[in-house]
Design an enzyme around this catalytic site. Structure first.
Site, PDB file in Angstrom:
ATOM      1  N   TYR A 271       0.872  -1.188  -0.009  1.00  0.00           N
ATOM      2  CA  TYR A 271       0.080  -0.151   0.150  1.00  0.00           C
ATOM      3  C   TYR A 271       0.838   1.419  -0.004  1.00  0.00           C
ATOM      4  CZ  TYR A 271      -3.938  -3.219   0.565  1.00  0.00           C
ATOM      5  OH  TYR A 271      -4.770  -4.034   0.225  1.00  0.00           O
TER       6      TYR A 271
ATOM      7  N   PHE B 114     -10.189  -4.724  11.340  1.00  0.00           N
ATOM      8  CA  PHE B 114     -11.324  -4.426  10.646  1.00  0.00           C
ATOM      9  C   PHE B 114     -11.267  -4.955   9.148  1.00  0.00           C
ATOM     10  CE2 PHE B 114      -9.162  -0.554  10.550  1.00  0.00           C
ATOM     11  CZ  PHE B 114      -9.123   0.047   9.465  1.00  0.00           C
TER      12      PHE B 114
END
Length: 421
Positions: free
Chosen positions: A123, A421
């Site tokens: 990322y 999450f």
């Protein structure tokens, strides 16, 4: 390749989820876990990529509120469920999804995006920097003692049904959220996330919950399970800690001492604690705690001006930052960040009345030059701008600007994400 990206319809949830599991080469989640993710899913923020009727790529986001330095809650996008099927890798699919998602986050007015990465190397090219760390560990409780501050023995420890105590535990958690950067205010539906069954197949007795109480008032809680193990020498079961939270140091110490003294156990293991956790100072021998730091969450500034204006700074600051952001070019350029020190900007990025931080475009000469990835890493105060400069990732253009800016970005408590999450 003509991949069609569109919002996921609820009727495709099971297909979406199975494709996600396949992409991560993971065994199927339990019925309870799949139902929990379905409960909190925001379908208007989930994207599916289709190739001639086959679902080949996934991405999603959650609408969170995250504490930033100064205690303000900032709306952030929690990026999640990102996958590309092995048949479609290295064809620009992930880049296209990231482009679509960041544009959507910007339209929604969220100045920051965060994610936890299965592979940290992925990322950075999209502007995400490692903004927090976490500790894993396993304390050898046969050889390590836990400190007992004054008042520990006055607390009542009570085992309760985890589901029945969730409302009281959530009140404790909510009281802690403003204290530490990186913590997430629980949105509706997320209160049941910590109640999922233990992930260890050999767990004994299921999920347990102990409360620390004083005068009938809840001061803290711990949720855990036991993994049984017996050797030729006797019982060596492991206490697997899911979470430990307390409103004061005495209750926190009492909970850890309780976990370390459970009969027939020899170890207390934990998978996610802050890097500056007080636990490090409660144990008698930190070497026997098997500590392993790793990256926590990765953070990206989607709107540099609004994000820098939303947090507080520890010292007065007036600096011009020259930001490079090739993936979100609206951030590229020079920004003047001014702060009076010790005050907090507004959660909407507007600042507070009578002071706070202001971050605006400028044509003035730059004092520091850095990429948006490095700015994201430093945003919550965990990564030092000095450290980044030592790796030639931040350039000082005006003498003294690096030291002043690094001091101002510092956070008294290390940022920490308490759950994934």
């Amino acid at each position: 390749m003509a991949i069609e990206f569109r919002e996921l319809g609820p009727e495709y949830w099971d297909l979406f989820y199975s494709r996600l599991e396949r992409a991560f080469s993971s065994p199927p989640d339990s019925v309870e876990e799949r139902a929990q993710w379905r409960r909190v899913a925001e379908f208007d923020r989930i994207t599916a990529g289709w190739d001639e009727g086959s679902l080949v790529a996934t991405s999603g986001a959650f609408s969170f509120r995250m504490t930033v330095p100064g205690g303000s809650p900032l709306p952030v996008a929690g990026v999640t469920m990102v996958s590309v099927q092995s048949t479609h890798r290295r064809r620009g699919v992930l880049t296209a999804m990231m482009r679509r998602q960041l544009d959507d986050i910007r339209r929604r007015g969220e100045s920051v995006a965060v994610l936890t990465a299965s592979e940290p190397a992925i990322y950075g090219r999209f502007g995400y920097g490692v903004a927090s760390r976490q500790l894993r560990g396993a304390v050898d409780t046969t050889r390590v003692r836990f400190a007992a501050p004054e008042g520990v023995d006055e607390l009542r420890m009570r085992l309760v049904d985890a589901a029945g105590a969730v409302e009281a535990c959530e009140a404790v958690y909510a009281g802690l959220v403003p204290r530490r950067p990186g913590m997430l205010a629980r949105q509706p539906g997320w209160e049941t996330q910590p109640l999922l069954p233990p992930t260890t197949p050999a767990a004994s007795g299921g999920l347990l919950c102990v409360l620390a109480e004083s005068g009938g008032e809840l001061r803290g809680y711990a949720r855990y399970w036991i993994t049984p193990h017996w050797s030729a020498a006797g019982p060596e079961s492991v206490v697997q800690v899911r979470d430990v939270e307390a409103l004061d140091p005495v209750a926190y110490a009492a909970l850890w001492r309780y976990l370390a003294s459970i009969d027939l156990t020899a170890e207390v293991a934990f998978g996610n604690r802050p890097v500056d956790d007080p636990l490090l100072h409660l144990v008698s021998d930190v070497r026997r705690c098997g500590l392993n730091p790793r990256d926590g969450f990765h953070l990206r500034l989607v709107d540099v001006g609004a994000a820098l204006q939303a947090r507080s700074y520890t010292t007065p600051l007036d600096v011009v930052l020259d930001i490079d952001d090739p993936f979100c070019p609206w951030n590229t350029g020079r920004w003047r960040l001014s702060a009076d020190g010790g005050s907090s900007g507004g959660a909407d990025g507007s600042g507070t009345d009578g002071g706070g931080a202001v971050c605006e475009r400028t044509t003035d000469p730059a004092d520091l030059a850095l990429g948006v990835r490095e700015l994201g890493a430093a945003y919550l105060g965990d990564t030092s701008l000095h450290s980044l400069a030592g790796a030639a990732l931040v350039r000082e253009l005006r003498p003294g600007a690096l030291a002043a800016t690094a001091r101002a970005f510092h956070s008294d408590q290390a940022p920490w994400l308490p759950h994934g999450f």
